[in-house]
Design a protein around this motif. Sequence first.
Motif, short mmCIF file in Angstrom:
data_model
loop_
_atom_site.label_atom_id
_atom_site.label_comp_id
_atom_site.label_asym_id
_atom_site.label_seq_id
_atom_site.Cartn_x
_atom_site.Cartn_y
_atom_site.Cartn_z
N GLY A 79 70.39 51.53 30.20
CA GLY A 79 70.53 50.14 29.79
C GLY A 79 71.83 49.79 29.08
O GLY A 79 72.10 48.63 28.85
N ARG A 80 72.62 50.80 28.70
CA ARG A 80 73.89 50.50 28.03
C ARG A 80 75.00 51.37 28.59
O ARG A 80 74.74 52.46 29.11
N ILE A 81 76.21 50.88 28.47
CA ILE A 81 77.39 51.63 28.93
C ILE A 81 78.15 52.08 27.69
O ILE A 81 78.68 51.26 26.95
N SER A 82 78.20 53.39 27.47
CA SER A 82 78.90 53.96 26.32
C SER A 82 80.41 53.93 26.57
O SER A 82 80.86 53.63 27.68
N ASN A 83 81.18 54.29 25.55
CA ASN A 83 82.64 54.34 25.70
C ASN A 83 83.05 55.34 26.79
O ASN A 83 83.93 55.06 27.60
N GLY A 84 82.42 56.51 26.80
CA GLY A 84 82.72 57.51 27.82
C GLY A 84 82.38 57.00 29.22
O GLY A 84 83.13 57.22 30.17
N MET A 85 81.25 56.33 29.34
CA MET A 85 80.84 55.77 30.63
C MET A 85 81.83 54.69 31.08
O MET A 85 82.12 54.57 32.27
N GLN A 86 82.34 53.92 30.13
CA GLN A 86 83.32 52.88 30.46
C GLN A 86 84.57 53.52 31.07
O GLN A 86 85.12 53.00 32.04
N GLU A 87 85.00 54.65 30.51
CA GLU A 87 86.16 55.36 31.07
C GLU A 87 85.86 55.85 32.48
O GLU A 87 86.71 55.78 33.37
N PRO A 103 68.83 51.41 36.89
CA PRO A 103 68.10 50.89 35.72
C PRO A 103 67.41 52.00 34.93
O PRO A 103 66.97 53.00 35.49
N TRP A 104 67.29 51.77 33.63
CA TRP A 104 66.64 52.72 32.74
C TRP A 104 65.25 53.09 33.26
O TRP A 104 64.86 54.26 33.27
N GLU A 105 64.52 52.10 33.73
CA GLU A 105 63.14 52.33 34.18
C GLU A 105 63.06 53.30 35.36
O GLU A 105 62.10 54.05 35.48
N ALA A 106 64.05 53.25 36.24
CA ALA A 106 64.06 54.14 37.41
C ALA A 106 64.21 55.59 37.01
O ALA A 106 63.68 56.49 37.67
N VAL A 107 64.91 55.83 35.91
CA VAL A 107 65.14 57.19 35.42
C VAL A 107 64.02 57.61 34.48
O VAL A 107 63.52 58.74 34.55
N ALA A 108 63.60 56.72 33.60
CA ALA A 108 62.64 57.05 32.55
C ALA A 108 61.33 57.60 33.10
O ALA A 108 60.72 58.46 32.47
N GLN A 109 60.93 57.14 34.27
CA GLN A 109 59.67 57.62 34.83
C GLN A 109 59.73 59.11 35.19
O GLN A 109 58.70 59.74 35.38
#
Length: 129
Positions: A79-87, A103-109
């Motif tokens: 659900g969020r893009i960290s600084n490393g992910m932005q790079e 999406p978070w939900e697709a992974v969280a399951q």
Amino acid sequence: MAEGKIVYIASPYAGDVEGNVEFAKAACRLAMGQGNTPVAAHLLYPQMLDDSVPEQRELGIRMGLKLLGACSELWLCGGRISNGMQEELKEAWKQGIPVRRIPWEAVAQLMGQDAGGQMQPMGYMGVSP
């Protein structure tokens, strides 16, 4: 493998490291469940480098970006893009590597599921520059 793509898994690492590692492992299982080969630099390099030391963190990011160049897609997971992910996102756009938003939900399951568990193919949304 169905498609046989090499996909670069990008998800947050810092902060709740234990929870974020579990999330990244689940994202890798999602990719495998779709017949892809996941690459998750943030699961590899922190095993050898200290993420709390800026020079070592930067080295890990640089090595990860080098790996990204060998991948067919970048998957931005969660659900969020960290600084490393932005790079990683900027580098993917620079290299013309397709980006998918998972999406978070697709992974969280899949969290807490071992590698031998059932994995269902999931849809994903594209991200454009």
